[in-house]
Scaffold this motif. Structure first.
Motif, PDB file in Angstrom:
ATOM      1  N   GLU A   1       4.167  17.074  -2.851  1.00 27.17           N
ATOM      2  CA  GLU A   1       3.567  15.815  -2.411  1.00 27.17           C
ATOM      3  C   GLU A   1       4.634  14.752  -2.168  1.00 27.17           C
ATOM      4  O   GLU A   1       4.577  14.011  -1.186  1.00 27.17           O
ATOM      5  N   VAL A   2       5.615  14.673  -3.055  1.00 25.76           N
ATOM      6  CA  VAL A   2       6.683  13.691  -2.895  1.00 25.76           C
ATOM      7  C   VAL A   2       7.547  14.051  -1.689  1.00 25.76           C
ATOM      8  O   VAL A   2       7.928  13.188  -0.891  1.00 25.76           O
ATOM      9  N   PHE A   3       7.828  15.318  -1.548  1.00 21.56           N
ATOM     10  CA  PHE A   3       8.624  15.816  -0.425  1.00 21.56           C
ATOM     11  C   PHE A   3       7.984  15.390   0.900  1.00 21.56           C
ATOM     12  O   PHE A   3       8.644  14.848   1.789  1.00 21.56           O
ATOM     13  N   THR A   4       6.676  15.605   1.012  1.00 18.96           N
ATOM     14  CA  THR A   4       5.939  15.250   2.229  1.00 18.96           C
ATOM     15  C   THR A   4       6.003  13.749   2.479  1.00 18.96           C
ATOM     16  O   THR A   4       6.232  13.300   3.606  1.00 18.96           O
TER      17      THR A   4
ATOM     18  N   PRO B   1       0.818  -1.226   0.000  1.00 15.77           N
ATOM     19  CA  PRO B   1       0.000   0.000   0.000  1.00 15.77           C
ATOM     20  C   PRO B   1       0.845   1.267   0.000  1.00 15.77           C
ATOM     21  O   PRO B   1       0.478   2.277  -0.615  1.00 15.77           O
ATOM     22  N   LEU B   2       2.007   1.220   0.682  1.00 17.32           N
ATOM     23  CA  LEU B   2       2.889   2.391   0.722  1.00 17.32           C
ATOM     24  C   LEU B   2       3.462   2.696  -0.659  1.00 17.32           C
ATOM     25  O   LEU B   2       3.595   3.859  -1.043  1.00 17.32           O
ATOM     26  N   VAL B   3       3.804   1.633  -1.400  1.00 16.66           N
ATOM     27  CA  VAL B   3       4.332   1.832  -2.757  1.00 16.66           C
ATOM     28  C   VAL B   3       3.279   2.515  -3.624  1.00 16.66           C
ATOM     29  O   VAL B   3       3.576   3.450  -4.384  1.00 16.66           O
ATOM     30  N   LYS B   4       2.037   2.085  -3.489  1.00 17.30           N
ATOM     31  CA  LYS B   4       0.967   2.673  -4.309  1.00 17.30           C
ATOM     32  C   LYS B   4       0.699   4.128  -3.906  1.00 17.30           C
ATOM     33  O   LYS B   4       0.443   4.977  -4.762  1.00 17.30           O
ATOM     34  N   GLU B   5       0.785   4.414  -2.599  1.00 18.40           N
ATOM     35  CA  GLU B   5       0.667   5.815  -2.150  1.00 18.40           C
ATOM     36  C   GLU B   5       1.786   6.654  -2.745  1.00 18.40           C
ATOM     37  O   GLU B   5       1.582   7.799  -3.156  1.00 18.40           O
ATOM     38  N   LEU B   6       2.973   6.073  -2.762  1.00 17.86           N
ATOM     39  CA  LEU B   6       4.120   6.796  -3.294  1.00 17.86           C
ATOM     40  C   LEU B   6       3.977   7.053  -4.787  1.00 17.86           C
ATOM     41  O   LEU B   6       4.307   8.133  -5.275  1.00 17.86           O
ATOM     42  N   LEU B   7       3.451   6.065  -5.512  1.00 13.92           N
ATOM     43  CA  LEU B   7       3.205   6.257  -6.947  1.00 13.92           C
ATOM     44  C   LEU B   7       2.197   7.374  -7.179  1.00 13.92           C
ATOM     45  O   LEU B   7       2.340   8.182  -8.100  1.00 13.92           O
ATOM     46  N   ASP B   8       1.172   7.439  -6.315  1.00 14.09           N
ATOM     47  CA  ASP B   8       0.193   8.529  -6.420  1.00 14.09           C
ATOM     48  C   ASP B   8       0.872   9.882  -6.206  1.00 14.09           C
ATOM     49  O   ASP B   8       0.579  10.855  -6.894  1.00 14.09           O
ATOM     50  N   ALA B   9       1.786   9.920  -5.222  1.00 12.65           N
ATOM     51  CA  ALA B   9       2.507  11.172  -4.959  1.00 12.65           C
ATOM     52  C   ALA B   9       3.355  11.569  -6.169  1.00 12.65           C
ATOM     53  O   ALA B   9       3.478  12.750  -6.495  1.00 12.65           O
TER      54      ALA B   9
ATOM     55  N   LYS C   1       9.417  12.698   3.685  1.00  8.26           N
ATOM     56  CA  LYS C   1       9.593  13.083   5.083  1.00  8.26           C
ATOM     57  C   LYS C   1       8.916  12.073   5.999  1.00  8.26           C
ATOM     58  O   LYS C   1       9.461  11.664   7.025  1.00  8.26           O
ATOM     59  N   GLU C   2       7.689  11.670   5.630  1.00 11.68           N
ATOM     60  CA  GLU C   2       6.943  10.710   6.444  1.00 11.68           C
ATOM     61  C   GLU C   2       7.637   9.353   6.494  1.00 11.68           C
ATOM     62  O   GLU C   2       7.667   8.695   7.523  1.00 11.68           O
ATOM     63  N   LEU C   3       8.199   8.943   5.373  1.00 11.08           N
ATOM     64  CA  LEU C   3       8.851   7.636   5.303  1.00 11.08           C
ATOM     65  C   LEU C   3      10.264   7.656   5.878  1.00 11.08           C
ATOM     66  O   LEU C   3      10.839   6.623   6.165  1.00 11.08           O
ATOM     67  N   GLY C   4      10.827   8.849   6.039  1.00 14.56           N
ATOM     68  CA  GLY C   4      12.185   8.958   6.574  1.00 14.56           C
ATOM     69  C   GLY C   4      13.264   8.785   5.525  1.00 14.56           C
ATOM     70  O   GLY C   4      14.380   8.390   5.821  1.00 14.56           O
ATOM     71  N   PHE C   5      12.946   9.094   4.261  1.00 11.50           N
ATOM     72  CA  PHE C   5      13.900   8.927   3.160  1.00 11.50           C
ATOM     73  C   PHE C   5      14.745  10.195   2.989  1.00 11.50           C
ATOM     74  O   PHE C   5      14.664  10.882   1.967  1.00 11.50           O
ATOM     75  N   GLN C   6      15.561  10.495   3.969  1.00 11.43           N
ATOM     76  CA  GLN C   6      16.359  11.720   3.939  1.00 11.43           C
ATOM     77  C   GLN C   6      17.302  11.746   2.736  1.00 11.43           C
ATOM     78  O   GLN C   6      17.458  12.764   2.074  1.00 11.43           O
ATOM     79  N   SER C   7      17.941  10.595   2.445  1.00 10.08           N
ATOM     80  CA  SER C   7      18.909  10.577   1.350  1.00 10.08           C
ATOM     81  C   SER C   7      18.231  10.825   0.004  1.00 10.08           C
ATOM     82  O   SER C   7      18.825  11.401  -0.902  1.00 10.08           O
ATOM     83  N   LEU C   8      16.974  10.398  -0.147  1.00 10.91           N
ATOM     84  CA  LEU C   8      16.266  10.603  -1.410  1.00 10.91           C
ATOM     85  C   LEU C   8      15.796  12.045  -1.561  1.00 10.91           C
ATOM     86  O   LEU C   8      15.626  12.531  -2.676  1.00 10.91           O
ATOM     87  N   LEU C   9      15.589  12.711  -0.434  1.00 12.31           N
ATOM     88  CA  LEU C   9      15.201  14.132  -0.503  1.00 12.31           C
ATOM     89  C   LEU C   9      16.248  14.935  -1.259  1.00 12.31           C
ATOM     90  O   LEU C   9      15.929  15.841  -2.022  1.00 12.31           O
ATOM     91  N   GLU C  10      17.511  14.573  -1.038  1.00 10.85           N
ATOM     92  CA  GLU C  10      18.606  15.309  -1.677  1.00 10.85           C
ATOM     93  C   GLU C  10      18.648  15.070  -3.187  1.00 10.85           C
ATOM     94  O   GLU C  10      19.167  15.881  -3.937  1.00 10.85           O
TER      95      GLU C  10
END
Length: 875
Positions: free
Chosen positions: A268-271, A89-97, A274-283
């Motif tokens: 949306e992706v940024f948020t 479900p998280l992957v699908k939420e991420l795809l929506d973002a 942040k929720e998932l804790g993907f700090q390295s991907l934010l960069e």
């Protein structure tokens, strides 16, 4: 104009990511390794492929139209681990973002959806890229369709075109289904023809092109056994071809024109990151730096200080020591800002650090300071000869305790959560990565002033929230004092014998060379030991070891496969040892040498990261040195006292989490075992296996130990089965028998789940909170994970509280006794000190006493200690 269509096999890549990456979870305790791996692939695809149209296809369920042909299709597959299924479900939420379309169709597989869209894209000027984790989709390859297959983990891919397939496989795309028809596919339970492997199948297809032609020339085929098998299993071969063939006419309700891709909204992706804790991907995100919820800010008045005077200070100041690098041990101080009730000051670095007035104010414990990150503030100033005192408020720690699930604990985010939107994100002001720099002074000064002002203005409101949550004592008496102690520990660092480390590196290289030569001798030839493609044929063809698992490209030589082969040939233990020592050499020997500074290592303790409250350590991670291997333990020989005639003194809690569990659950049998100083793992083995003490063998105790610690960590039957190398059914039986033996543990776990559902959070011994919003989720997997987290967080978190309090008590006692001994490290449940030899007798009394008496449980806390010339000797 050419259109670019990218089609992704969602299930395949998610599975690949899950098993390729360690089982990671974020600060909320949600497993994220599959989501992280999939997202990494997705971002690479978006950047490199620049699709105009895109779709991620998913399997709809276990039953497909192929089961009508063969009921056993995909039979025998292990049930999807809950740690993986809860990530879908998280992957699908991420795809929506990301604004990426995704689709599934009842009774059909992702392959069929992809095949149908590929077929429809043949009409028009389309370039098609298909991305998958396996080779099933290679049959779609054509002059306009390229199929990328992940090759190693998730980072490498092989791009299949008709030419490449001919070179690599000596087959055309159309022959892939014939290949599957002959050799079968164990992963999909497609039977094929027994005894026909990839070499035989390829040879037959090179000669006869299709299985139809193979069977038309059956009499011409040499090899009695091969001919017998082909004849006996003809029906299976043709059925296998039917099963392997992708349906390119599936009744999907969308066309290639419906899946246009127009990019994503950074916000949306940024948020989500942040929720998932993907700090390295934010960069790595394009446009993420533009996300900022602050309105256009009003100008703010401040004074740029040229000389510091004592009348600037009121005794209640917020201070920001601004550094652009995360590692404050190495970072330059760019400037300082101070805010109080009367004024706001921007102070250039040299003005502050060269001022005796600033130093006097900073070191005056009566002058109260409010900061963001007390530990970093202490270290940064200690390195400049200033020991700041009087810190009474830390916005970072306070916000972390209010809700440790919040991934973004920087000043703008905290301010926004408190309704104080008066400071921008650092990325907005400084940029990021290689482009990060200090802006012109007006912008820079205002930014620092706003940060300090946010700290100053939020103190009262944040402390009120802590009191409301009954967490003020936790904050004031545990986390704040500990932050200052950790700052001193980090600054002090731990002495490292670089020569010893380098010698170990040389020894390991020599050892690796000898192991390599031994492997070549046992194999009867030289080859690339690091290449699974070369290793596989050696093991499974030349040495004829039993094949445990096949991959799409050959034999699996993964660690779990080799471990199952141990004992069957001497070469296996040598290869496993080679891999372990290789990792030790590269990750730990070379890794540690890179971060030695003036003969010391200064790790950073993460105090505001984990949701359980446990400390972690980074740059380097000294909690992760592998000690199960003798060579790993020996790395600790390089950690030595900083002075002559001093020793390293180590003390660690014995089974603290199990003792906390006994205290919380009040299970009579568990409590009695600890009170009577019994070996808890032997006791559990006796209870679970229903045997007497003298009947408990080492394997029983090992399994009982895994169950004991597994229960504490909310382990699933899948997790336990992986740990013990047993079936999930056996693992479930172990867990059930454990709960039957310790019924009050089961009662506790049931009750804590109900408490979490009622309150929305669980608490530790010292009232640390962990919020669990997913505990009432309609999604079974998310709810199940939250329930497991509710069970184990009070145990892990309380153990973390206890060792933190012990550190404070011990630090205070060492000062009261006027001892020279110093705390250097905290590693899980262990405290490492250094001390003069003449203080050892006192430490042998003080250290265990402080640690064992720091809190009173219904069972005794037990501490073991040792000392020696190095950390290794302190055992």
């Amino acid at each position: 104009m050419s259109k670019k269509l990218v089609l992704i096999d969602g299930n395949s890549l998610i599975y690949r990511a899950f098993f390729a990456l360690p089982l990671l979870n974020n600060d909320k305790g949600v497993y994220t390794n599959a989501v992280y791996g999939f997202t990494t692939i997705l971002m690479r695809i978006l950047k490199e492929e620049k699709p105009t149209h895109m779709l991620v296809a998913f399997d709809a369920g276990k039953t497909t139209f192929r089961h009508e042909t063969y009921k056993e299709y995909k039979g025998g597959r292990e049930k999807t681990p809950p740690e993986l299924s809860e990530q879908f479900p998280l992957v699908k939420e991420l795809l929506d973002a990301f604004n990426v379309p995704h689709y599934q169709l009842d009774q059909y597989e992702a392959d069929d959806i992809i095949g149908t869209l590929t077929q429809s894209a043949k009409e028009g000027d389309w370039k098609v890229k298909v991305i998958s984790g396996d080779q099933d989709l290679l049959q779609l390859v054509s002059s306009t369709v390229t199929v990328d297959v992940t090759k190693k983990g998730i980072s490498e891919v092989e791009s299949y075109t008709p030419t490449f397939m001919q070179e690599k496989m000596e087959l055309s795309p159309e022959q892939i289904v014939d290949l599957k028809a002959l050799m079968g596919d164990s992963s999909d339970n497609i039977p094929g023809v027994p005894g026909v492997g990839i070499k035989t199948a390829t040879k037959l297809l090179k000669q006869y092109k299709t299985i139809e032609t193979v069977y038309a020339h059956l009499d011409d085929i040499s090899g009695k056994k091969l001919k017998e098998n082909l004849t006996a299993y003809k029906d299976d071969a043709f059925m296998s071809k039917q099963l392997a063939t992708i349906d390119c006419q599936s009744p999907i309700k969308l066309s290639v024109h419906d899946i246009e891709y127009n990019g994503y909204k950074s916000n949306e992706v940024f948020t989500m990151f942040k929720e998932l804790g993907f700090q390295s991907l934010l960069e790595k995100m394009d446009g993420g730096e533009d996300v900022d919820t602050t309105e256009k800010l009003e100008p703010i008045d401040y004074v740029t200080v040229e000389e510091i005077t004592s009348d600037m200070f009121t005794g209640n100041e917020a201070i920001i020591i601004e550094m652009l690098e995360e590692n404050y041990h190495q970072a330059a101080i760019e400037a300082i800002a101070i805010v109080n009730e009367n004024n706001k000051y921007f102070i250039p670095t040299n003005v502050a650090l060269e001022s005796p007035v600033f130093k006097e104010w900073a070191e005056d414990a009566e002058k109260k300071k409010y900061v963001y990150d007390a530990k970093g503030t202490v270290v940064s100033l200690l390195k400049r000869g200033i020991h700041i005192k009087g810190i009474i408020f830390d916005l970072l720690l306070a916000s972390y305790l209010i809700n440790p699930a919040e991934n973004n604990q920087d000043i703008p985010s905290i301010g926004q959560r408190m309704g104080f939107n008066e400071v921008q994100y650092d990325e907005k002001v400084y940029g990021k990565g290689a482009k990060m720099k200090v802006p012109e002074q007006t912008i820079f000064a205002e930014h620092l002033i706003r940060k300090a002002n946010t700290i100053f203005r939020l103190k009262r409101e944040v402390e009120e929230k802590l009191r409301e949550n009954e967490q003020y004592k936790l904050y004031k008496e545990l986390e704040m004092p500990l932050a200052l102690i950790l700052g001193e520990m980090e600054y002090e660092g731990i002495q490292v014998d670089e020569a010893r480390l380098e010698a170990m590196g040389h020894e390991l290289k020599d050892r690796l060379k000898k192991i390599e030569n031994k492997v070549f001798e046992l194999a009867g030839e030289s080859f690339n030991l690091n290449s699974p493609k070369q290793l596989g044929p050696i093991l499974f063809e030349k040495l004829e070891l039993p094949v445990i698992k096949k991959t799409k490209t050959g034999y699996s030589t993964a660690a779990d496969v080799l471990e199952k082969l141990e004992g069957k040939h001497e070469i296996i233990s040598q290869i496993l040892l080679y891999r372990q020592l290789g990792k030790l050499q590269s990750t730990y020997i070379e890794g540690l040498l890179k971060v030695v500074d003036d003969s010391k290592i200064h790790t950073r303790f993460n105090q505001a990261l984990t949701q359980t409250g446990r400390l972690s350590s980074i740059e380097p991670n000294l909690q992760n040195i592998p000690i199960r291997l003798e060579e790993g333990r020996k790395i600790r020989q390089a950690f030595i006292p900083s002075k002559e005639d001093w020793v390293i003194f180590a003390a660690d809690y014995s089974q603290i989490e199990l003792r906390v569990l006994a205290d919380i659950a009040k299970d009579e049998k568990l409590v009695a075992a600890f009170k009577n100083n019994l070996d808890i793992h032997t006791q559990t083995a006796m209870d679970v296996f229903h045997v007497e003490k003298n009947e408990v063998d080492s394997n029983m105790r090992r399994q009982a130990k895994a169950v004991n610690f597994g229960i504490v960590y909310g382990i699933s039957d899948y997790g336990l089965s992986q740990n013990l190398g047993i079936t999930r059914k056996e693992a479930k039986s172990f867990i059930d028998r454990y709960f039957a033996s310790y019924p009050d543990v089961k009662t506790y776990m049931d009750e804590i789940v109900q408490e979490a559902k009622h309150n929305g959070y669980v608490t530790t011994l010292m009232n640390r909170r962990r919020y669990l919003p997913e505990i009432t989720s309609r999604n079974f997997n998310q709810r199940s994970f939250a329930e497991r987290t509710a069970m184990n967080t009070p145990i892990q978190g309380s153990a973390a509280d206890i060792i933190k309090k012990a550190m404070i008590d011990l630090h205070s006692k060492l000062k009261d006794e006027k001892l020279q001994a110093k705390l250097l490290l905290q590693v899980h449940d262990e405290l490492i000190l250094e001390a003069p030899k003449e203080e050892i007798e006192k430490l042998k009394q003080i250290v265990p006493d402080m640690m064992e008496q720091t809190v009173q449980l219904t069972v005794p806390l037990k501490v073991d200690y040792a000392y020696g010339d190095s950390w290794f000797d302190a055992k």
